[in-house]
Design a protein around this motif. Sequence first.
Motif, PDB file in Angstrom:
ATOM      1  N   VAL A  84       0.847  -1.193   0.000  1.00 61.86           N
ATOM      2  CA  VAL A  84       0.000   0.000   0.000  1.00 61.86           C
ATOM      3  C   VAL A  84       0.881   1.240   0.000  1.00 61.86           C
ATOM      4  N   LEU A  85       0.278   2.322  -0.398  1.00 58.91           N
ATOM      5  CA  LEU A  85       1.010   3.592  -0.381  1.00 58.91           C
ATOM      6  C   LEU A  85       1.405   3.943   1.043  1.00 58.91           C
ATOM      7  N   ARG A  86       2.636   4.341   1.232  1.00 65.45           N
ATOM      8  CA  ARG A  86       3.089   4.667   2.585  1.00 65.45           C
ATOM      9  C   ARG A  86       2.351   5.894   3.106  1.00 65.45           C
ATOM     10  N   ASN A  87       2.160   6.868   2.261  1.00 66.37           N
ATOM     11  CA  ASN A  87       1.465   8.077   2.670  1.00 66.37           C
ATOM     12  C   ASN A  87       0.268   8.270   1.759  1.00 66.37           C
ATOM     13  N   ALA A  88      -0.865   7.719   2.188  1.00 64.85           N
ATOM     14  CA  ALA A  88      -2.054   7.762   1.340  1.00 64.85           C
ATOM     15  C   ALA A  88      -2.723   9.122   1.357  1.00 64.85           C
ATOM     16  N   SER A  89      -2.240  10.035   2.197  1.00 62.53           N
ATOM     17  CA  SER A  89      -2.891  11.344   2.275  1.00 62.53           C
ATOM     18  C   SER A  89      -2.439  12.275   1.147  1.00 62.53           C
ATOM     19  N   ILE A  90      -1.410  11.869   0.405  1.00 63.49           N
ATOM     20  CA  ILE A  90      -0.970  12.700  -0.709  1.00 63.49           C
ATOM     21  C   ILE A  90      -1.993  12.594  -1.832  1.00 63.49           C
ATOM     22  N   PRO A  91      -2.511  13.726  -2.309  1.00 59.36           N
ATOM     23  CA  PRO A  91      -3.522  13.660  -3.369  1.00 59.36           C
ATOM     24  C   PRO A  91      -2.944  13.083  -4.659  1.00 59.36           C
ATOM     25  N   ALA A  92      -3.814  12.448  -5.401  1.00 59.38           N
ATOM     26  CA  ALA A  92      -3.361  11.850  -6.663  1.00 59.38           C
ATOM     27  C   ALA A  92      -2.847  12.908  -7.623  1.00 59.38           C
ATOM     28  N   GLY A  93      -3.349  14.138  -7.485  1.00 52.56           N
ATOM     29  CA  GLY A  93      -2.900  15.200  -8.368  1.00 52.56           C
ATOM     30  C   GLY A  93      -1.439  15.551  -8.195  1.00 52.56           C
ATOM     31  N   GLN A  94      -0.871  15.139  -7.066  1.00 47.91           N
ATOM     32  CA  GLN A  94       0.539  15.425  -6.828  1.00 47.91           C
ATOM     33  C   GLN A  94       1.421  14.217  -7.134  1.00 47.91           C
ATOM     34  N   ALA A  95       0.826  13.210  -7.794  1.00 50.67           N
ATOM     35  CA  ALA A  95       1.563  11.965  -7.994  1.00 50.67           C
ATOM     36  C   ALA A  95       2.847  12.171  -8.785  1.00 50.67           C
ATOM     37  N   GLU A  96       2.815  13.143  -9.712  1.00 47.44           N
ATOM     38  CA  GLU A  96       3.989  13.309 -10.557  1.00 47.44           C
ATOM     39  C   GLU A  96       5.031  14.218  -9.931  1.00 47.44           C
ATOM     40  N   THR A  97       4.630  15.009  -8.967  1.00 43.66           N
ATOM     41  CA  THR A  97       5.590  15.955  -8.396  1.00 43.66           C
ATOM     42  C   THR A  97       6.060  15.548  -7.013  1.00 43.66           C
ATOM     43  N   ASN A  98       5.280  14.751  -6.319  1.00 48.46           N
ATOM     44  CA  ASN A  98       5.657  14.362  -4.970  1.00 48.46           C
ATOM     45  C   ASN A  98       6.262  12.963  -5.011  1.00 48.46           C
ATOM     46  N   ALA A  99       7.570  12.891  -4.814  1.00 51.60           N
ATOM     47  CA  ALA A  99       8.257  11.609  -4.954  1.00 51.60           C
ATOM     48  C   ALA A  99       7.777  10.613  -3.903  1.00 51.60           C
ATOM     49  N   ASP A 100       7.337  11.113  -2.779  1.00 51.96           N
ATOM     50  CA  ASP A 100       6.929  10.214  -1.712  1.00 51.96           C
ATOM     51  C   ASP A 100       5.633   9.481  -2.056  1.00 51.96           C
ATOM     52  N   TYR A 101       4.929   9.985  -3.040  1.00 49.74           N
ATOM     53  CA  TYR A 101       3.682   9.343  -3.422  1.00 49.74           C
ATOM     54  C   TYR A 101       3.929   7.915  -3.892  1.00 49.74           C
ATOM     55  N   HIS A 102       5.045   7.675  -4.487  1.00 45.68           N
ATOM     56  CA  HIS A 102       5.302   6.389  -5.133  1.00 45.68           C
ATOM     57  C   HIS A 102       5.875   5.336  -4.187  1.00 45.68           C
ATOM     58  N   VAL A 103       6.025   5.686  -2.929  1.00 46.09           N
ATOM     59  CA  VAL A 103       6.647   4.755  -1.998  1.00 46.09           C
ATOM     60  C   VAL A 103       5.586   3.796  -1.439  1.00 46.09           C
ATOM     61  N   TYR A 104       5.794   2.527  -1.699  1.00 44.22           N
ATOM     62  CA  TYR A 104       4.860   1.519  -1.214  1.00 44.22           C
ATOM     63  C   TYR A 104       5.498   0.734  -0.069  1.00 44.22           C
ATOM     64  N   VAL A 105       4.689   0.363   0.889  1.00 48.95           N
ATOM     65  CA  VAL A 105       5.172  -0.483   1.978  1.00 48.95           C
ATOM     66  C   VAL A 105       4.288  -1.728   2.033  1.00 48.95           C
ATOM     67  N   TYR A 106       4.861  -2.804   2.528  1.00 54.06           N
ATOM     68  CA  TYR A 106       4.096  -4.046   2.634  1.00 54.06           C
ATOM     69  C   TYR A 106       3.457  -4.138   4.009  1.00 54.06           C
ATOM     70  N   GLN A 107       2.186  -4.457   4.059  1.00 53.58           N
ATOM     71  CA  GLN A 107       1.474  -4.568   5.329  1.00 53.58           C
ATOM     72  C   GLN A 107       1.178  -6.039   5.592  1.00 53.58           C
ATOM     73  N   PRO A 108       1.936  -6.673   6.479  1.00 52.63           N
ATOM     74  CA  PRO A 108       1.719  -8.105   6.741  1.00 52.63           C
ATOM     75  C   PRO A 108       0.324  -8.396   7.275  1.00 52.63           C
ATOM     76  N   SER A 109      -0.264  -7.421   7.977  1.00 55.97           N
ATOM     77  CA  SER A 109      -1.587  -7.668   8.537  1.00 55.97           C
ATOM     78  C   SER A 109      -2.632  -7.868   7.457  1.00 55.97           C
ATOM     79  N   VAL A 110      -2.324  -7.400   6.282  1.00 59.02           N
ATOM     80  CA  VAL A 110      -3.302  -7.514   5.208  1.00 59.02           C
ATOM     81  C   VAL A 110      -3.309  -8.932   4.639  1.00 59.02           C
ATOM     82  N   CYS A 111      -2.169  -9.419   4.357  1.00 63.19           N
ATOM     83  CA  CYS A 111      -2.115 -10.673   3.624  1.00 63.19           C
ATOM     84  C   CYS A 111      -1.233 -11.732   4.300  1.00 63.19           C
ATOM     85  N   GLY A 112      -0.617 -11.410   5.406  1.00 64.26           N
ATOM     86  CA  GLY A 112       0.312 -12.364   5.962  1.00 64.26           C
ATOM     87  C   GLY A 112       1.647 -12.278   5.249  1.00 64.26           C
TER      88      GLY A 112
END
Lengths: 235, 304
Positions: B187-215
Amino acid sequence: MNARTHLAAFSAALLSCSGGSSMATLGSNGPVPATGDVQPGPGNFSTDPRDKAAPVDRTLSFYYGPMKLMPAEVMLYSVASFTGHAFGTFDFTAPDPAARAFADAGNTQGSMYRHCPFFGGCMEHRIPLGRTSFMGTGWVIELERAVVEACNDRAVFQMFPNNRTPDAATLAVDVVRHQYLRAFGEQPSDADLQLSMAYMQSHLAAPELTGISALESAGRGHCRALLTTNRFLFY
Amino acid sequence: MTARSAGILFVLAALPARAETADELIRKYLQQRGTDVQMAKHSELVRRYAIDLTGVIPSAADVAALEGKSPREMFAYFKAKGALPHTRGEQPYVWVNLLLDADHFLFSNSTQFTQVRYIREFRDQLRRLYADGYSYRDFARWALESQNFLSRFPSAADRANASFFLFLGRDSLPNEVPSGNMWNGWVLRNASIPAGQAETNADYHVYVYQPSVCGTTLCTARLWSKTGSTPAEIIELMLASPMFAEAAVDRYWQRLVGRPFPSNDFPDVRRELVRGFIQSGWNVNWLIEEIATSAAYTQEMMFR
């Protein structure tokens, strides 16, 4: 700093970066050739009433208004419209057989683009793999090259009066007026003309390009200068 | 005051006030903030219409022909312009909108190159949108039902995510889409970043794995149980949302004015545009003309 001096400073800075020492004098007040209707007096840089309007701070208003950079594709077609340069054909809205062949072929491991071929692209990437540009974010190097080539290509003459190489009878002021008309759809103001003529004069004295006349060299340089102004790139 | 004039006043008072147009509202709000609209210079405005509606700078003949014309007349002039060399037979107004929509829907030849037939279908639908005034709502329904879309997003969660981005103008929220989606627990590490900033905010593209979701192993996508699992249900949910029309207004505003819609400063303008857009039969041509002839578009710009 009002808008026109801002433009002048921008152009001077830009040209001093790209054109060598002769261009760096663009913003200075050198002698101006007495051609056309340019008649600057002492302390009277411009006789155009548009340049004498009181500067108004419209920051608040501007916040709600347009400030747009030309998209890359529009920039190319506009440069072509100005200079007559042929950039070739390309269409981002049409399927490209060559690109498809590239994707299908891949290598021994298969194509890296295979997993996001459909409507919506690669949503997890937002900028899909393999995409070379978005609207308004063309590659700067490519656009720079395009602008330079469009003005220096010997095969195109729409940037000069009568669509031909300037000869001995051609006046520098006519080249400037013609280029303003093609690039902006209107004649230059007195301040614009003053600035451009100073530029032309410095280039006539020390031509940048060899193998062509000084006026043609200056005209091509002036073409490049217009294409890199805020006035052309932003609309 | 006579009885007759009193009666007229009563009738006038009973009539509903005429709704202000988007243009009038924009002028009103700007004046309330202590500024007035300064109209762009003639050549500047002609240039703006030419580039936005035909994809190329105007000729000197265009500028001269439109001297003294109103913004609506300028708009009509360039909208009706015949094919130009760079449009290869296409009407320029349609061509330039296809170009911009290719960017939004990502069907450029770089990303969609294995599905040429789908690109052509999609482009034909978009052409109807601009050339024939085809309903944007019907277009969206077609797009979401198309085999292209269903093939690309095989699970309902995937479809929901893509639909939100393309037609509601934002990312889906965690409680709107199941966590077991196409990214299998990433999932996106910082989901509060609006999609409109996807191209300018580098942090938007950072994904982290959540073990609670899928093990610890990759999980399979789960269906969207809250709102249905079939494409039809998702589509109807999308089209019934008030955000559907608002997102269209926002997108065309950004396209023409060049910056996001100032919702806080122009509170009623979007509502007025949405109302007119729906009344026009979801005609994007109406929406484009309304924005492009408003004070926000026709005023002078920062760098001039």
